[in-house]
Design an enzyme around this catalytic site. Structure first.
Site, PDB file in Angstrom:
ATOM      1  N   GLU A   1       0.825  -1.219   0.000  1.00  0.00           N
ATOM      2  CA  GLU A   1       0.000   0.000   0.000  1.00  0.00           C
ATOM      3  C   GLU A   1       0.860   1.270   0.000  1.00  0.00           C
ATOM      4  O   GLU A   1       1.281   1.737   1.062  1.00  0.00           O
ATOM      5  CB  GLU A   1      -0.920   0.007   1.237  1.00  0.00           C
ATOM      6  CG  GLU A   1      -1.813   1.249   1.280  1.00  0.00           C
ATOM      7  CD  GLU A   1      -2.781   1.279   2.469  1.00  0.00           C
ATOM      8  OE1 GLU A   1      -2.661   0.420   3.365  1.00  0.00           O
ATOM      9  OE2 GLU A   1      -3.628   2.176   2.502  1.00  0.00           O
TER      10      GLU A   1
ATOM     11  N   LYS B   1      -2.493  -2.042  -3.112  1.00  0.00           N
ATOM     12  CA  LYS B   1      -3.557  -1.215  -2.513  1.00  0.00           C
ATOM     13  C   LYS B   1      -3.194   0.256  -2.721  1.00  0.00           C
ATOM     14  O   LYS B   1      -2.483   0.861  -1.919  1.00  0.00           O
ATOM     15  CB  LYS B   1      -3.702  -1.541  -1.027  1.00  0.00           C
ATOM     16  CG  LYS B   1      -4.749  -0.683  -0.317  1.00  0.00           C
ATOM     17  CD  LYS B   1      -5.181  -1.283   1.002  1.00  0.00           C
ATOM     18  CE  LYS B   1      -6.106  -0.328   1.731  1.00  0.00           C
ATOM     19  NZ  LYS B   1      -6.821  -0.988   2.827  1.00  0.00           N
TER      20      LYS B   1
HETATM   21  P1  13P Z   1      -9.305   4.153   4.188  1.00  0.00           P
HETATM   22  O1  13P Z   1     -10.160   3.416   3.187  1.00  0.00           O
HETATM   23  O2  13P Z   1     -10.091   4.730   5.313  1.00  0.00           O
HETATM   24  O3  13P Z   1      -8.351   5.101   3.538  1.00  0.00           O
HETATM   25  O4  13P Z   1      -8.422   3.054   4.913  1.00  0.00           O
HETATM   26  C1  13P Z   1      -7.839   2.057   4.168  1.00  0.00           C
HETATM   27  C2  13P Z   1      -6.581   1.651   4.800  1.00  0.00           C
HETATM   28  O5  13P Z   1      -6.353   0.499   5.042  1.00  0.00           O
HETATM   29  C3  13P Z   1      -5.576   2.683   5.100  1.00  0.00           C
HETATM   30  O6  13P Z   1      -4.380   2.083   5.420  1.00  0.00           O
END
Ligand code: 13P
Length: 339
Positions: free
Chosen positions: A179, A221
């Site tokens: 991510e 992600k």
């Molecule tokens: P949000 O969808 O609230 O941005 O959170 C996703 C997430 O895992 C952030 O690390």
């Protein structure tokens, strides 16, 4: 075939099941407490447990949710009746995941930038988490856009940490969710967000390649490509979808098991509509779905507000958002589904 390939590919495919997405419920203690405070819920371990019990036991959740990302505390928590949350999820057919990074800290000598920590001891922690039933993991890097930032060094340092984490995960038969989040803060344009997102993803996949990551056994992600939240210009659904998909087509190899978006502070309906818009064009080389935190949970948290009498309505709100997003992940969402 590389190490543990079959297990990794099977898990990644299960997470990318058509019409489903991933529930991010891995808020750290600080973030969870802050969200509770905004709704007037007391900040205690027991309240966090009660809230997360509500989420994992929501009837029908598994129809639209393939996996749930837990915070470490939650991996060991149980329902009021004593059933481990992990067992509740497994019995429903939801794959259990765990956030393993230790948060983003200031990057020394680079004012305004951050580096995500948590690699020390990660090999041992992954063994313990896998022993508890975790089959996938998440690590979040945070980058922000200003006129000068992000610096090339911050992009590279974070990309390298993401790749080292991903390699340790795959060694432990755990699917890494990678991510790299570019924040919505600021007044930058859609075009600037697209340029930064493209550069970050190019660097991330370069590092993943250098670290010998099995792309078929990992999930990306990312943020969507959006104008900054203080930008005077609002972008149409189509413009966001086009800029986002274009950026991914340029940088994300087709072998990647799937892409699951973070919501990043967008309103719940907008995050759904954006995802849906991405599926209106030509077929994409990877499954493209959601891994939202706030955009799945916001309404449920507000409805619950710490009161047991509201559990059922809160669970319905959660499942309703999951249903809308499940449809959006196949390009079949319509705003009339909101009623
Ligand atoms: P949000 O969808 O609230 O941005 O959170 C996703 C997430 O895992 C952030 O690390």
């Amino acid at each position: 075939m590389p190490l543990n390939a079959d297990t990794l590919i099977d898990t990644a495919r299960a997470l990318m099941a058509p019409g489903k997405g991933i529930l991010a419920m891995d808020e750290s203690l600080g973030t969870c407490n802050r969200r509770f405070a905004q709704v007037g819920i007391g900040q205690s371990e027991e309240n966090r447990r009660r809230y997360r019990e509500l989420l994992v036991t929501a009837p029908g959740l598994a129809s639209h949710i393939s996996g749930a990302i837990l915070f470490e505390e939650t991996l060991y928590q149980r329902t009021a009746d004593g059933v481990p949350f992990v067992e509740v999820l497994q019995a429903a057919g939801i794959v259990v995941g765990i956030k393993v990074d230790a948060g983003a800290q200031p990057l020394a000598a680079f004012p305004g930038e951050r580096i995500t920590e948590g690699l020390d001891g990660l090999r041992e922690r992954l063994k313990a988490y896998a022993g508890q039933g975790a089959r996938f993991a998440k690590w979040r890097a945070v980058l922000n856009i200003t006129e000068q930032l992000p610096s090339r060094f911050a992009i590279q340092a974070n990309a390298q940490a993401l790749a080292r984490y991903a390699a340790l995960c795959q060694e432990a038969r755990v699917v890494p969710i990678v991510e790299p989040e570019i924040l919505m803060d600021g007044d930058h344009s859609l075009a600037r967000c697209q340029a930064v997102t493209t550069e970050v993803l190019a660097q991330v996949f370069e590092q993943l390649h250098q670290h010998r990551i099995l792309l078929e056994g990992m999930i990306l992600k990312p943020n969507m490509v959006l104008p900054g939240q203080d930008s005077p210009v609002t972008a149409t659904l189509e413009a966001v979808a086009q800029a986002t998909v274009e950026s991914f087509l340029r940088t994300v190899p087709a072998a990647v098991a799937g892409i699951a978006f973070l919501s990043g502070g967008q309103s719940s309906p907008l995050a759904t509509a954006h995802l849906n818009a991405m599926h209106q064009g030509a077929p994409l080389p990877w499954p493209l779905t959601f891994s939202y935190g706030r955009a799945l949970q916001d309404e449920a948290l507000h409805v619950w507000a710490g009161d047991d009498a509201h559990v059922e309505r809160a669970q319905q709100a959660l499942v309703q958002r999951a249903r809308c997003n499940g449809a959006a992940a196949q390009g079949q969402y319509h705003p009339s589904m909101e009623n």
